[in-house]
Design a protein around this motif. Structure first.
Motif, short mmCIF file in Angstrom:
data_model
loop_
_atom_site.label_atom_id
_atom_site.label_comp_id
_atom_site.label_asym_id
_atom_site.label_seq_id
_atom_site.Cartn_x
_atom_site.Cartn_y
_atom_site.Cartn_z
N VAL A 1 64.13 32.16 40.66
CA VAL A 1 63.02 32.27 41.19
C VAL A 1 62.90 32.01 42.65
O VAL A 1 63.16 30.98 43.14
N LEU A 2 62.15 32.99 43.33
CA LEU A 2 61.91 32.85 44.79
C LEU A 2 60.43 32.95 45.19
O LEU A 2 59.79 33.88 44.66
N ASP A 3 59.99 31.77 46.08
CA ASP A 3 58.65 31.80 46.30
C ASP A 3 58.39 32.67 47.56
O ASP A 3 59.39 32.37 48.65
N VAL A 4 57.68 33.60 47.67
CA VAL A 4 57.61 34.22 48.95
C VAL A 4 56.15 34.24 49.63
O VAL A 4 55.15 34.31 48.81
N SER A 5 55.79 34.16 50.87
CA SER A 5 54.66 34.31 51.36
C SER A 5 54.96 35.66 52.55
O SER A 5 55.74 35.87 53.37
N VAL A 6 54.04 36.59 52.17
CA VAL A 6 53.94 37.86 52.79
C VAL A 6 53.05 38.13 53.94
O VAL A 6 52.12 37.50 53.73
N ALA A 7 53.43 38.88 54.88
CA ALA A 7 52.41 39.17 55.97
C ALA A 7 52.55 40.73 56.28
O ALA A 7 53.44 41.40 56.45
N PRO A 8 51.55 41.55 55.42
CA PRO A 8 51.51 42.95 55.41
C PRO A 8 51.03 43.50 56.56
O PRO A 8 50.89 42.89 57.71
N LEU B 1 63.91 43.45 49.10
CA LEU B 1 64.79 42.42 48.54
C LEU B 1 66.03 43.02 48.01
O LEU B 1 67.01 42.54 47.73
N ALA B 2 65.75 44.00 46.90
CA ALA B 2 66.73 44.69 46.22
C ALA B 2 67.90 45.12 47.16
O ALA B 2 69.08 44.96 46.89
N ASP B 3 67.55 45.85 48.25
CA ASP B 3 68.26 46.41 49.15
C ASP B 3 69.09 45.27 49.90
O ASP B 3 70.44 45.31 49.91
N GLU B 4 68.59 44.24 50.30
CA GLU B 4 69.13 43.23 50.96
C GLU B 4 70.16 42.41 50.05
O GLU B 4 71.17 41.92 50.53
N LEU B 5 69.77 42.27 48.77
CA LEU B 5 70.51 41.43 47.99
C LEU B 5 71.76 42.38 47.18
O LEU B 5 72.47 41.78 46.76
N GLY B 6 71.60 43.68 47.51
CA GLY B 6 72.42 44.59 46.84
C GLY B 6 72.56 44.73 45.18
O GLY B 6 73.47 44.90 44.68
N ARG C 1 65.48 47.06 39.39
CA ARG C 1 64.93 46.43 37.99
C ARG C 1 65.27 44.76 37.74
O ARG C 1 64.84 44.12 36.97
N ALA C 2 66.14 44.22 38.60
CA ALA C 2 66.55 43.05 38.73
C ALA C 2 65.60 41.93 39.31
O ALA C 2 65.75 40.87 39.22
N ILE C 3 64.64 42.29 39.84
CA ILE C 3 63.60 41.59 40.67
C ILE C 3 62.33 42.08 39.85
O ILE C 3 61.81 43.04 39.88
N THR C 4 61.50 40.74 39.40
CA THR C 4 60.38 41.19 38.75
C THR C 4 59.39 40.17 39.56
O THR C 4 59.60 39.18 39.73
N LEU C 5 57.94 40.78 39.82
CA LEU C 5 56.91 39.95 40.46
C LEU C 5 56.29 39.20 39.27
O LEU C 5 55.78 39.68 38.23
N LEU D 1 58.97 35.60 42.42
CA LEU D 1 59.79 36.74 42.10
C LEU D 1 60.88 36.14 41.43
O LEU D 1 61.44 34.99 41.78
N GLN D 2 61.05 36.78 40.29
CA GLN D 2 62.17 36.28 39.21
C GLN D 2 63.23 37.25 39.68
O GLN D 2 62.99 38.38 39.60
#
Length: 107
Positions: free
Chosen positions: A18-25, A61-66, A70-74, A85-86
Motif C-alpha cells: 500500500v502506497l500513501d500519496v498526496s497529490v497536487a493536481p 504510476l503503472a508506467d513508472e513501475l512497469g 490493473r495492478a494498481i487500485t485506489l 493505492l494498493q
C-alpha cells in the motif's frame, strides 16, 4: 534508501503493498515531488474533475513501475488530495523505485 522501512509512505500488505500519496493536481507535468507528511507527493498534470486526476495518477504510476494499470487500485481518497493505492507488486520493487526516483526530505 531502498529499504521499505525507510519509506513512511509504503507498507507491505498481503502479497503486494500500500502506497500513501498526496497529490497536487493541475501541475505542468506529472512527477514525484518528494515526501510530504508521510506520503509520496505527486504533482499531476490533470484537473481534479470527473476522476481525471485519479486516472492520471494510476496511469503514471503503472508506467513508472512497469506494471499493468490493473495492478494498481485506489483504496481511499477518490475525492481527496490524500490517497491510498494498493499495488500488486512486492514491497521491495516499489521501495527500489522510490529509492531511485524520489529524493527524501531530510528530517
Amino acid at each position: 534508501m531502498s529499504n521499505a522501512a525507510a519509506w513512511p509512505c509504503l507498507r507491505a500488505q498481503g502479497e503486494g503493498c500500500v502506497l500513501d500519496v498526496s497529490v497536487a493536481p493541475n501541475a505542468k507535468r506529472t512527477a514525484a515531488d518528494g515526501l510530504h507528511d508521510g506520503a509520496l507527493r505527486v504533482r499531476l498534470a490533470a484537473p481534479p474533475v470527473d476522476g481525471k486526476a485519479n486516472q492520471c495518477l494510476v496511469d503514471w504510476l503503472a508506467d513508472e513501475l512497469g506494471c499493468p494499470k490493473r495492478a494498481i487500485t485506489l483504496l481511499r481518497g477518490q475525492s481527496s488530495r490524500r490517497k491510498q493505492l494498493q499495488i500488486a507488486l512486492p514491497v521491495t520493487t516499489v521501495s527500489a523505485w522510490l529509492g531511485a526516483n524520489v529524493v527524501p526530505v531530510p528530517r
